[in-house]
Design a protein around this motif. Structure first.
Motif, PDB file in Angstrom:
ATOM      1  N   THR A   1       0.834  -1.205   0.000  1.00  0.00           N
ATOM      2  CA  THR A   1       0.000   0.000   0.000  1.00  0.00           C
ATOM      3  C   THR A   1       0.868   1.254   0.000  1.00  0.00           C
ATOM      4  O   THR A   1       0.579   2.224  -0.713  1.00  0.00           O
ATOM      5  N   ALA A   2       1.951   1.228   0.788  1.00  0.00           N
ATOM      6  CA  ALA A   2       2.847   2.388   0.813  1.00  0.00           C
ATOM      7  C   ALA A   2       3.503   2.587  -0.557  1.00  0.00           C
ATOM      8  O   ALA A   2       3.708   3.725  -0.999  1.00  0.00           O
ATOM      9  N   ALA A   3       3.816   1.487  -1.235  1.00  0.00           N
ATOM     10  CA  ALA A   3       4.391   1.587  -2.585  1.00  0.00           C
ATOM     11  C   ALA A   3       3.409   2.277  -3.523  1.00  0.00           C
ATOM     12  O   ALA A   3       3.800   3.028  -4.425  1.00  0.00           O
ATOM     13  N   ASP A   4       2.123   2.020  -3.291  1.00  0.00           N
ATOM     14  CA  ASP A   4       1.081   2.652  -4.096  1.00  0.00           C
ATOM     15  C   ASP A   4       1.048   4.162  -3.838  1.00  0.00           C
ATOM     16  O   ASP A   4       0.894   4.962  -4.768  1.00  0.00           O
ATOM     17  N   ILE A   5       1.233   4.552  -2.577  1.00  0.00           N
ATOM     18  CA  ILE A   5       1.304   5.989  -2.244  1.00  0.00           C
ATOM     19  C   ILE A   5       2.484   6.620  -2.977  1.00  0.00           C
ATOM     20  O   ILE A   5       2.375   7.692  -3.579  1.00  0.00           O
ATOM     21  N   LEU A   6       3.621   5.937  -2.928  1.00  0.00           N
ATOM     22  CA  LEU A   6       4.833   6.470  -3.569  1.00  0.00           C
ATOM     23  C   LEU A   6       4.643   6.579  -5.077  1.00  0.00           C
ATOM     24  O   LEU A   6       5.025   7.580  -5.696  1.00  0.00           O
ATOM     25  N   ALA A   7       4.042   5.549  -5.667  1.00  0.00           N
ATOM     26  CA  ALA A   7       3.854   5.550  -7.122  1.00  0.00           C
ATOM     27  C   ALA A   7       2.916   6.678  -7.538  1.00  0.00           C
ATOM     28  O   ALA A   7       3.163   7.377  -8.526  1.00  0.00           O
ATOM     29  N   HIS A   8       1.836   6.865  -6.766  1.00  0.00           N
ATOM     30  CA  HIS A   8       0.883   7.917  -7.130  1.00  0.00           C
ATOM     31  C   HIS A   8       1.452   9.301  -6.881  1.00  0.00           C
ATOM     32  O   HIS A   8       1.142  10.237  -7.614  1.00  0.00           O
ATOM     33  N   ALA A   9       2.285   9.437  -5.836  1.00  0.00           N
ATOM     34  CA  ALA A   9       2.917  10.738  -5.581  1.00  0.00           C
ATOM     35  C   ALA A   9       3.812  11.117  -6.761  1.00  0.00           C
ATOM     36  O   ALA A   9       3.860  12.266  -7.184  1.00  0.00           O
ATOM     37  N   LYS A  10       4.487  10.099  -7.305  1.00  0.00           N
ATOM     38  CA  LYS A  10       5.366  10.345  -8.450  1.00  0.00           C
ATOM     39  C   LYS A  10       4.543  10.786  -9.666  1.00  0.00           C
ATOM     40  O   LYS A  10       4.857  11.768 -10.327  1.00  0.00           O
ATOM     41  N   GLU A  11       3.439  10.056  -9.898  1.00  0.00           N
ATOM     42  CA  GLU A  11       2.564  10.413 -11.035  1.00  0.00           C
ATOM     43  C   GLU A  11       2.009  11.822 -10.867  1.00  0.00           C
ATOM     44  O   GLU A  11       1.821  12.546 -11.842  1.00  0.00           O
ATOM     45  N   ALA A  12       1.753  12.206  -9.608  1.00  0.00           N
ATOM     46  CA  ALA A  12       1.141  13.517  -9.345  1.00  0.00           C
ATOM     47  C   ALA A  12       2.155  14.645  -9.422  1.00  0.00           C
ATOM     48  O   ALA A  12       1.831  15.789  -9.127  1.00  0.00           O
ATOM     49  N   GLY A  13       3.386  14.311  -9.761  1.00  0.00           N
ATOM     50  CA  GLY A  13       4.378  15.354  -9.995  1.00  0.00           C
ATOM     51  C   GLY A  13       5.324  15.582  -8.833  1.00  0.00           C
ATOM     52  O   GLY A  13       6.003  16.607  -8.777  1.00  0.00           O
ATOM     53  N   GLY A  14       5.358  14.639  -7.913  1.00  0.00           N
ATOM     54  CA  GLY A  14       6.388  14.697  -6.886  1.00  0.00           C
ATOM     55  C   GLY A  14       6.018  15.446  -5.631  1.00  0.00           C
ATOM     56  O   GLY A  14       6.813  15.548  -4.713  1.00  0.00           O
ATOM     57  N   GLY A  15       4.788  15.990  -5.544  1.00  0.00           N
ATOM     58  CA  GLY A  15       4.371  16.627  -4.292  1.00  0.00           C
ATOM     59  C   GLY A  15       4.332  15.596  -3.166  1.00  0.00           C
ATOM     60  O   GLY A  15       4.099  14.430  -3.408  1.00  0.00           O
ATOM     61  N   THR A  16       4.567  16.045  -1.947  1.00  0.00           N
ATOM     62  CA  THR A  16       4.599  15.110  -0.836  1.00  0.00           C
ATOM     63  C   THR A  16       3.257  15.121  -0.107  1.00  0.00           C
ATOM     64  O   THR A  16       2.857  16.156   0.431  1.00  0.00           O
ATOM     65  N   PRO A  17       2.566  13.980  -0.079  1.00  0.00           N
ATOM     66  CA  PRO A  17       1.305  13.935   0.668  1.00  0.00           C
ATOM     67  C   PRO A  17       1.540  14.243   2.147  1.00  0.00           C
ATOM     68  O   PRO A  17       2.623  13.969   2.678  1.00  0.00           O
ATOM     69  N   SER A  18       0.529  14.802   2.775  1.00  0.00           N
ATOM     70  CA  SER A  18       0.632  15.108   4.200  1.00  0.00           C
ATOM     71  C   SER A  18       0.551  13.828   5.018  1.00  0.00           C
ATOM     72  O   SER A  18       0.142  12.772   4.517  1.00  0.00           O
ATOM     73  N   ARG A  19       0.876  13.949   6.327  1.00  0.00           N
ATOM     74  CA  ARG A  19       0.752  12.778   7.198  1.00  0.00           C
ATOM     75  C   ARG A  19      -0.695  12.297   7.252  1.00  0.00           C
ATOM     76  O   ARG A  19      -0.960  11.103   7.296  1.00  0.00           O
ATOM     77  N   ALA A  20      -1.626  13.255   7.228  1.00  0.00           N
ATOM     78  CA  ALA A  20      -3.044  12.862   7.253  1.00  0.00           C
ATOM     79  C   ALA A  20      -3.398  12.066   5.998  1.00  0.00           C
ATOM     80  O   ALA A  20      -4.147  11.087   6.060  1.00  0.00           O
ATOM     81  N   GLU A  21      -2.856  12.495   4.874  1.00  0.00           N
ATOM     82  CA  GLU A  21      -3.134  11.769   3.625  1.00  0.00           C
ATOM     83  C   GLU A  21      -2.488  10.390   3.643  1.00  0.00           C
ATOM     84  O   GLU A  21      -3.057   9.411   3.140  1.00  0.00           O
TER      85      GLU A  21
END
Ligand code: FES
Ligand code: FES
Length: 160
Positions: free
Chosen positions: A107-127
């Motif tokens: 699941t964390a890999a999915d967060i990382l992959a989507h963050a990359k697709e979204a242009g590298g912004g860092t999701p918040s801790r809440a996200e």
């Protein structure tokens, strides 16, 4: 008979119509890294990737996956895609009993992959917490897991 790609290898097997993906992976293919917890779609221990998206292996029938591409924690580890995340899990002491860890990493890999697709912004801790909320961990209180994911996201953003 179904033919699918599992961790980069083509696999052809006979499967019973009611065999769930998690049992197919663990019992038929011997890929025991993904865990079966609740077997009702609640805990996330069985999380794997199918055609690029994470799914719960206890809810998907293997017979429905003819032609699909499946990646388990074994494949994810071997590819090195999340070597930094795994190192941060160790550094942050994010695995205690470890039962939830493979699903958490998927699941964390999915967060990382989507963050990359979204242009590298860092999701918040809440996200991050929201994204991990479908994966149950009884041991860590999530703090250390969120720390490990956040560290990885920040390091990747810095090096992007
Ligand atoms: S074993 Fe699949 S969600 Fe719990
Ligand atoms: S480390 Fe034990 S359930 Fe998460």
């Amino acid at each position: 008979m179904i033919t699918l790609t599992v961790n980069g290898e083509r696999v052809t097997r006979h499967v019973e119509p009611r065999r769930h993906l998690i049992d197919f992976l663990r019992l038929d293919l011997g890929l025991t890294g993904s865990h079966a917890g609740c077997e009702h779609g609640v805990c996330g221990a069985c999380t794997v990737r199918v055609d690029g998206e994470i799914v719960r292996g206890c809810l998907v029938l293997a017979a429905s996956l003819d032609g699909a591409e499946v990646v388990t924690i074994e494949g994810l580890s071997d590819s090195g895609e999340v070597a930094d995340l795994q190192a941060n899990f160790v550094a942050r002491n994010a695995a205690q009993c470890g039962f939830c860890t493979p699903g958490m990493i998927m699941t964390a890999a999915d967060i990382l992959a989507h963050a990359k697709e979204a242009g590298g912004g860092t999701p918040s801790r809440a996200e991050i917490r929201e994204h991990l909320s479908g994966n149950y961990c009884r041991c860590t209180g999530y703090q250390a897991i969120v720390d490990a994911v956040e560290d990885t996201l920040k390091a990747r953003a810095e090096h992007a």
